[in-house]
Design an enzyme around this catalytic site. Structure first.
Site, short mmCIF file in Angstrom:
data_model
loop_
_atom_site.label_atom_id
_atom_site.label_comp_id
_atom_site.label_asym_id
_atom_site.label_seq_id
_atom_site.Cartn_x
_atom_site.Cartn_y
_atom_site.Cartn_z
N ASP A 170 -18.59 3.75 47.67
CA ASP A 170 -19.49 4.36 47.12
C ASP A 170 -19.26 5.07 45.91
O ASP A 170 -18.51 6.00 45.77
CB ASP A 170 -20.18 5.25 48.27
N HIS B 269 -22.89 2.35 47.70
CA HIS B 269 -24.19 3.04 47.87
C HIS B 269 -25.13 2.57 48.66
O HIS B 269 -25.99 3.07 49.53
CB HIS B 269 -24.61 3.80 46.70
N SER C 231 -29.18 9.76 50.40
CA SER C 231 -28.32 9.90 49.03
C SER C 231 -28.96 11.44 48.98
O SER C 231 -28.59 12.35 49.36
CB SER C 231 -28.85 9.06 47.92
#
Length: 686
Positions: free
Chosen positions: A622, A657, A537
């Site tokens: 995501d 995600h 991320s």
């Protein structure tokens, strides 16, 4: 014959900004419907290429998978906690991917299963419970489920006695839930269907028409995140609003669900606070004239007036107050000093008589566990280190007695005495000292020959603590040094550590990471040609920036769901989370931020040069970092990089995600990552 890497087609497109246009020939890979045939064909081609390039690694993946899963006690359960008339816990069954949430009556009786997630997930590619809460009378369960990993939840209700779901169902929500004291009213948050931002708090009464649920609060400033819950004494419903630099809390007596929410303190830029309730007053943690936070208090009758706040615990330049918990007789504080997380206990009758929860190691993590009730002398907390498996203790705040309730059982012949941990300090480019946590085998020789696996995050003030992680033993057992670089952008060293790693200081995050690598190589912890990095991320942004800035220093980098197209994303306020992030990254509609962000944005800074081997992952659904960011980055890297090192892109076509939802599926992805790294060392065995 070697597989041929996919080449994404280019299409002319200009990204508009107040400071001119930027050509983006891969912008077409963005498809918000996720149905464009050309886009899907490219992603599928990348997945096929990944499979072809890693086919020879499959025996190693299988071996690693067996090792990693083999360390897990499959029929495990959490430490039970008491709330009301029941003892609640989570358990897993052997071979099952998902948890079972259950409880037993404290007075004795059979187990009551609240949710068997294995049953709920049957036939679904992705399934996740985002949150669940039992009504105050303990008869009804409210729970949030996600079917695709996009973190857009559906609220359902279950009669616990029968195990049957009620007809009520509401979709398109955040995961927050708060029950009122009437056992009929639930507060929840509705998300904007386009930006996915949390915008409206609504109220639902069981059995009523959800389409007519009233809005009790609407947030119009899209730089704020929003949550709803209850105070720890269950006396109040609390709406919490948070941006990077300010907070606001609105509260309502849980006994009056039809009443009006009151402001605890109005929002103000560069003023942060959070609060909890006990015995007719609010205890507040705030950075008001206190960068490392202090504690204050205000009576219920005086909420809304910050001038009535009274000092409870003063600011300390050397101690960062991270959180607190309230008990009838004691105040407990989770704090950071010298980069370590520890717990301090203070009796209300004399706050000067503080004690610290004991530790057996120099480098460790201690933080709060579940403490759902205030009327107890026992505090439960988690304890861990890189060599000590996660442990749940309870400590008697009156006597100091400490009891180990449970330690994570690590199978597969694990013996913590076979490993050593160390804490070193690496000099940054500007002279700052960066703490680094290290794990290696007991017989490790600091002679510059070992491979290094270096992890970091470095954003949002999230501290990367040295928790025990059984998966990484598969690398450490093969001679790796595992390093956590506590770089700026986190909050390990206090609030200033975060401030020095965001906005126009963001590049410190990247140069800190590289400085840690240089130090570990120079000090003999690692061979300079065997250094591997990993981040996800915002940590994937870190990997992308490092790949551009110092590619020659890394043998391979792993970037999970990486945020790599910084400027284009931050210019587009229709993308989920963008507006919430302006005070973290900057608003590129302002030239100073535009130029600065452009100078490090990994996608924009890809150049004709040799890159390390790269493994990049994403999820098609995501909602945190959209799939098209890493897709565009990989496509551009394929045309620009001058080396023959592998560039692999793995797309989960069903997940978001967090990757796959099952526990073994996630561990399999870790095995694939480690196999990628080990294959680069031509080290297929143990």
């Amino acid at each position: 014959m070697a597989a041929e890497a996919p080449q994404a087609q280019t299409k002319a497109y200009d990204v508009e900004s107040p400071f001119g246009k930027r050509a983006d020939p891969y912008y077409w890979l963005r498809d918000d419907s996720r149905k464009d045939p050309a886009m899907l064909a490219y992603l599928n081609a990348e997945n096929q290429y990944y499979q072809q390039m890693t086919a020879g690694q499959q025996p190693l993946v299988d071996q690693l998978d067996k090792e990693i899963v083999g360390r897990i006690k499959q029929d495990d359960s959490s430490v039970p906690y008491d709330k009301g008339d029941y003892t609640y816990y989570t358990r897993f069954e052997t071979g099952q991917q998902y948890p079972i949430y259950a409880r037993k009556p404290k007075a004795g009786g059979a187990e009551q299963i609240l949710l068997n997630v294995n049953t709920l997930a049957q036939g679904k590619d992705f399934y996740q419970i985002g949150n669940w809460e039992v009504s105050p009378d303990q008869k009804t369960l409210a729970y949030m489920e996600d079917l695709n990993g996009r973190r857009q939840y559906s609220l359902k209700f279950r009669d616990i006695a029968t195990g049957k779901d009620l007809p009520d169902q509401i979709t398109g929500l955040s995961a927050s839930i708060a029950w009122a004291a009437d056992n009929k009213t639930v507060f929840y948050i509705e998300n904007d269907p386009v930006t996915l931002l949390s915008t409206k708090v609504k109220k639902h009464r069981l059995g009523s028409d959800a389409a007519k649920n009233p809005v009790v609060y609407e947030e119009t400033d899209h730089s704020f995140y929003m949550g709803v819950g209850t105070s720890s004494d269950d006396a109040y419903i609390v709406i919490g609003l948070e941006s990077t630099v300010s907070n606001e809390f609105r509260v309502l007596s849980a006994a009056e669900p039809n009443g009006q929410f009151q402001l605890l303190a109005p929002r103000q830029r560069d003023f942060k606070y959070d609060a909890d309730h006990q015995a007719g007053r609010w205890v507040i943690r705030t950075d008001w004239q206190a960068p490392n936070y202090r504690l204050m208090t205000v009576a219920d009758k005086d909420i809304g007036d910050r001038s009535k706040w009274q000092s409870l615990l003063a600011h300390d330049d050397g101690i960062f107050i991270e959180s607190f918990q309230l008990f009838d007789q004691y105040l407990a504080i989770n704090e950071r000093s010298d980069g370590l997380s520890r717990i301090r206990v203070l009796p209300w009758k004399d706050l000067s008589k503080a004690t610290y929860v004991a530790s057996d190691e120099a480098s460790y993590v201690a933080d709060f566990e579940t403490n759902p009730e205030q009327n107890t002398d026992w505090l439960r907390y988690n304890y861990s280190s890189l060599t000590t498996p996660n442990s749940v203790y309870k400590v008697n705040m009156k006597t100091g007695e400490r009891v180990l309730l449970k330690q994570q059982q690590v199978l597969g012949g694990f013996d913590q005495t076979h490993y050593k941990t160390a804490r070193v300090w690496a000099p940054a480019k500007d002279g700052s000292k960066i703490p680094v946590s290290l794990l290696y085998k007991k017989d490790f020789k600091q002679d510059g020959t070992a491979p290094l696996y270096q992890y970091s995050y470095g954003s949002y003030g999230n501290s990367t603590d040295p928790y025990f992680r059984s998966t990484v033993l598969s690398l450490v057992d093969r001679g790796f040094v595992y390093a956590i670089a506590h770089i700026r952008g986190g909050q390990e060293m206090g609030r200033h550590w975060y401030e020095q790693g965001k906005l126009l200081n963001k590049i410190n995050t990247f140069t800190d990471y590289i400085a840690v690598t240089d130090y570990l190589v120079a000090e003999g912890y690692a061979a300079k040609d065997k250094v591997f990095g990993m981040g996800g991320s915002a940590g994937g942004l870190l990997m992308g920036a490092v790949a551009n800035m110092a590619p020659q220093k890394y043998r391979g980098l792993v970037a999970h769901v990486p945020f790599v197209d910084v400027v284009t994303t931050m210019l587009d306020e229709s993308i989920p989370l963008t507006t919430n992030e302006f005070d973290e990254w900057g608003n590129p509609k302002q030239k100073a931020f535009y130029d600065y962000m452009l100078s490090y944005s990994p996608y924009d800074q890809v150049k004709k040069q040799a890159y390390p081997a790269l493994l990049v992952t994403t999820g098609l659904h995501d909602s945190q970092v959209q799939y098209f960011e890493p897709a565009k980055w990989v496509a551009k890297l394929r045309t620009m990089k001058t080396d023959s090192n592998p560039l692999l892109f793995k797309i989960n076509m069903e997940a978001g995600h967090g990757g796959k939802s099952g526990r073994f599926a996630r561990l399999h992805e870790t095995a694939q990552e480690y196999a990628f790294i080990l294959s680069l060392l031509n080290q297929p065995g143990s």
